[in-house]
Design a protein around this motif. Structure first.
Motif, PDB file in Angstrom:
ATOM      1  N   ARG A  96       0.840  -1.207   0.000  1.00 36.05           N
ATOM      2  CA  ARG A  96       0.000   0.000   0.000  1.00 36.05           C
ATOM      3  C   ARG A  96       0.875   1.258   0.000  1.00 36.05           C
ATOM      4  O   ARG A  96       0.642   2.182  -0.780  1.00 36.05           O
ATOM      5  CB  ARG A  96      -0.922  -0.013   1.209  1.00 36.05           C
ATOM      6  N   ARG A  99       2.521   1.670  -3.398  1.00 34.60           N
ATOM      7  CA  ARG A  99       1.541   2.133  -4.400  1.00 34.60           C
ATOM      8  C   ARG A  99       1.308   3.634  -4.268  1.00 34.60           C
ATOM      9  O   ARG A  99       1.283   4.361  -5.266  1.00 34.60           O
ATOM     10  CB  ARG A  99       0.215   1.391  -4.248  1.00 34.60           C
ATOM     11  N   GLU A 100       1.113   4.100  -3.043  1.00 35.48           N
ATOM     12  CA  GLU A 100       0.843   5.519  -2.830  1.00 35.48           C
ATOM     13  C   GLU A 100       2.044   6.372  -3.223  1.00 35.48           C
ATOM     14  O   GLU A 100       1.888   7.420  -3.831  1.00 35.48           O
ATOM     15  CB  GLU A 100       0.458   5.782  -1.373  1.00 35.48           C
ATOM     16  N   LYS A 103       2.192   6.533  -6.985  1.00 29.82           N
ATOM     17  CA  LYS A 103       1.174   7.470  -7.494  1.00 29.82           C
ATOM     18  C   LYS A 103       1.630   8.911  -7.318  1.00 29.82           C
ATOM     19  O   LYS A 103       1.482   9.741  -8.209  1.00 29.82           O
ATOM     20  CB  LYS A 103      -0.147   7.265  -6.757  1.00 29.82           C
ATOM     21  N   SER A 111      -4.926   7.959  -2.919  1.00 17.54           N
ATOM     22  CA  SER A 111      -6.131   7.414  -2.298  1.00 17.54           C
ATOM     23  C   SER A 111      -6.841   8.449  -1.461  1.00 17.54           C
ATOM     24  O   SER A 111      -8.064   8.522  -1.449  1.00 17.54           O
ATOM     25  CB  SER A 111      -5.793   6.198  -1.442  1.00 17.54           C
ATOM     26  N   SER A 112      -6.080   9.328  -0.778  1.00 17.29           N
ATOM     27  CA  SER A 112      -6.706  10.367   0.041  1.00 17.29           C
ATOM     28  C   SER A 112      -7.442  11.381  -0.829  1.00 17.29           C
ATOM     29  O   SER A 112      -8.390  12.014  -0.375  1.00 17.29           O
ATOM     30  CB  SER A 112      -5.655  11.073   0.893  1.00 17.29           C
ATOM     31  N   ASP A 114      -9.230  10.517  -3.316  1.00 19.84           N
ATOM     32  CA  ASP A 114     -10.472   9.840  -3.671  1.00 19.84           C
ATOM     33  C   ASP A 114     -11.459   9.818  -2.526  1.00 19.84           C
ATOM     34  O   ASP A 114     -12.537   9.254  -2.655  1.00 19.84           O
ATOM     35  CB  ASP A 114     -10.197   8.398  -4.107  1.00 19.84           C
ATOM     36  N   ASN A 116     -10.760   8.200   0.308  1.00 16.66           N
ATOM     37  CA  ASN A 116     -10.503   6.951   1.056  1.00 16.66           C
ATOM     38  C   ASN A 116      -9.576   7.200   2.203  1.00 16.66           C
ATOM     39  O   ASN A 116      -8.727   7.938   2.214  1.00 16.66           O
ATOM     40  CB  ASN A 116      -9.911   5.864   0.147  1.00 16.66           C
TER      41      ASN A 116
END
Length: 116
Positions: A96, A99-100, A103, A111-112, A114, A116
């Motif tokens: 995780r 991935r972040e 990105k 993700s933040s 989005d 999430n």
């Protein structure tokens, strides 16, 4: 410039560039890799015996930081005083975080972003 202790056994040459480019701490990388490859959880003392390029205190501090961030998990009770605490890698947490970071580097929505 930040100075890092280095593990006695150097990182493979193909990783040295990535470590330099992204400012990765080689001791932390070595701790995560060691625990990921270990068939059983390890104590900070056991980790320090394998990663001989850094002091026990350095290893202990990095393990504590990694555990507080959730990338390492332990078998510790709420009050670990006097307990031999063993650590292992939370593989999904590592994935995780990678991935972040990927990105972020590539300018993609995090993700933040989005909600999430």
């Amino acid at each position: 410039m930040v100075r890092y202790a280095s593990p006695e056994q150097p990182l493979p040459p193909e990783l040295l560039r990535a470590v330099k480019v992204f400012g990765v701490n080689p001791i932390r990388a070595s701790i995560v890799r060691l625990l990921a490859q270990s068939p059983a959880p390890m104590t900070t003392g056991e980790i320090a015996k394998v990663l001989t390029g850094a002091s026990y205190k350095t290893i202990f501090n990095h393990v504590q930081d990694l555990a507080s961030e959730g990338t390492l998990v332990s078998d510790a009770r709420a009050d670990p005083h006097g307990q031999r605490v063993r650590y292992t890698v939370d593989r999904e947490a590592i994935r995780r975080e990678l991935r972040e970071y990927s990105k972020y580097l590539l300018g993609e929505a995090l993700s933040s972003d989005d909600g999430n």
